[in-house]
Design a protein around this motif. Structure first.
Motif, PDB file in Angstrom:
ATOM      1  N   GLY A  79       0.817  -1.083  -0.213  1.00 15.59           N
ATOM      2  CA  GLY A  79       0.032  -0.049   0.030  1.00 15.59           C
ATOM      3  C   GLY A  79       0.990   1.402   0.013  1.00 15.59           C
ATOM      4  O   GLY A  79       0.451   2.384  -0.709  1.00 15.59           O
ATOM      5  N   CYS A 101      -8.633   3.387  -5.940  1.00 17.97           N
ATOM      6  CA  CYS A 101      -8.802   2.967  -4.545  1.00 17.97           C
ATOM      7  C   CYS A 101      -8.947   4.355  -3.806  1.00 17.97           C
ATOM      8  O   CYS A 101      -8.676   4.388  -2.636  1.00 17.97           O
ATOM      9  N   PRO A 145      -4.893   4.403  -1.048  1.00 19.10           N
ATOM     10  CA  PRO A 145      -5.210   3.176  -1.264  1.00 19.10           C
ATOM     11  C   PRO A 145      -4.450   2.174  -0.230  1.00 19.10           C
ATOM     12  O   PRO A 145      -4.974   1.101  -0.168  1.00 19.10           O
ATOM     13  N   VAL A 158      -7.047   0.954   2.177  1.00 17.60           N
ATOM     14  CA  VAL A 158      -7.920  -0.189   1.401  1.00 17.60           C
ATOM     15  C   VAL A 158      -7.290  -1.441   1.691  1.00 17.60           C
ATOM     16  O   VAL A 158      -7.618  -2.420   2.279  1.00 17.60           O
ATOM     17  N   LYS A 194      -7.046  -2.579   5.178  1.00 20.75           N
ATOM     18  CA  LYS A 194      -8.392  -3.123   5.517  1.00 20.75           C
ATOM     19  C   LYS A 194      -8.749  -4.502   5.033  1.00 20.75           C
ATOM     20  O   LYS A 194      -9.368  -5.485   5.870  1.00 20.75           O
ATOM     21  N   LEU A 195      -8.208  -4.750   3.830  1.00 16.50           N
ATOM     22  CA  LEU A 195      -8.449  -6.138   3.093  1.00 16.50           C
ATOM     23  C   LEU A 195      -7.450  -7.318   3.498  1.00 16.50           C
ATOM     24  O   LEU A 195      -7.563  -8.288   3.213  1.00 16.50           O
ATOM     25  N   LEU A 203     -16.131  -6.030   4.251  1.00 21.00           N
ATOM     26  CA  LEU A 203     -15.363  -5.072   3.596  1.00 21.00           C
ATOM     27  C   LEU A 203     -15.310  -5.196   1.976  1.00 21.00           C
ATOM     28  O   LEU A 203     -15.490  -4.293   1.256  1.00 21.00           O
ATOM     29  N   ARG A 237     -18.114  -3.465   0.489  1.00 24.14           N
ATOM     30  CA  ARG A 237     -18.200  -2.010   0.348  1.00 24.14           C
ATOM     31  C   ARG A 237     -17.038  -1.361  -0.636  1.00 24.14           C
ATOM     32  O   ARG A 237     -17.239  -0.324  -0.846  1.00 24.14           O
ATOM     33  N   VAL A 238     -15.990  -2.210  -1.020  1.00 23.60           N
ATOM     34  CA  VAL A 238     -15.062  -1.689  -1.895  1.00 23.60           C
ATOM     35  C   VAL A 238     -15.314  -1.780  -3.408  1.00 23.60           C
ATOM     36  O   VAL A 238     -16.150  -2.672  -3.939  1.00 23.60           O
ATOM     37  N   ASP A 239     -15.303  -0.774  -4.004  1.00 27.48           N
ATOM     38  CA  ASP A 239     -15.448  -0.493  -5.581  1.00 27.48           C
ATOM     39  C   ASP A 239     -14.836  -1.603  -6.392  1.00 27.48           C
ATOM     40  O   ASP A 239     -13.797  -1.864  -6.028  1.00 27.48           O
ATOM     41  N   CYS A 248     -11.397  -0.788  -7.749  1.00 28.61           N
ATOM     42  CA  CYS A 248     -10.432  -0.984  -6.787  1.00 28.61           C
ATOM     43  C   CYS A 248      -9.984  -2.484  -6.598  1.00 28.61           C
ATOM     44  O   CYS A 248      -8.790  -2.556  -6.424  1.00 28.61           O
ATOM     45  N   LEU A 249     -11.060  -3.327  -6.352  1.00 28.29           N
ATOM     46  CA  LEU A 249     -10.751  -4.735  -6.027  1.00 28.29           C
ATOM     47  C   LEU A 249      -9.954  -5.267  -7.025  1.00 28.29           C
ATOM     48  O   LEU A 249      -9.025  -5.957  -6.894  1.00 28.29           O
TER      49      LEU A 249
END
Length: 112
Positions: free
Chosen positions: A13, A28, A32, A35, A38-39, A60, A63-65, A68-69
């Motif tokens: 990150g 993200c 980023p 994110v 958190k993941l 999680l 909730r993440v776009d 981004c994933l």
């Protein structure tokens, strides 16, 4: 092992905006690394399809776009640390998320 994955994700990150190809203000958001951190609970499930996805991870991921994933899944740095993109794209389905982006193309991978 779990702590190693967390450290790895935080490290990635911190480098993400430059070395991994994800724009810090892009897929993200402006942080980023937050994110990715958190993941971290998704790490084991992204490495092995037989590992149950934790409730925290599922919460999680929902909730993440999707862009981004996808950027996380396609990260060469995370792949070099054990993330398997073919397995990682199955996490939304394994979480039984009815809103998952079914059929979404993430590089060479398709979300089931």
């Amino acid at each position: 092992m779990k702590y190693l994955i967390v450290i790895m994700l935080v490290t990635v990150g911190n480098l993400w905006g430059f070395d991994v190809g994800v724009d810090g203000a892009g897929e993200c958001g402006s942080n980023p690394e937050v994110v990715v951190y958190k993941l971290a609970s998704c790490g084991p499930a992204a490495q092995d399809g037989s590992v149950a996805v934790s409730p925290k991870c599922c919460s999680l991921v929902k909730r993440v776009d999707k862009r981004c994933l996808c950027a996380i899944v396609l990260s060469k740095e995370l792949q070099s640390r054990g993330l398997n993109p073919a397995i990682a794209v199955t996490i939304p389905k394994r979480c039984k998320d009815p809103r998952r982006p079914k059929g979404y193309k993430c590089g060479a991978y398709t979300v089931p």
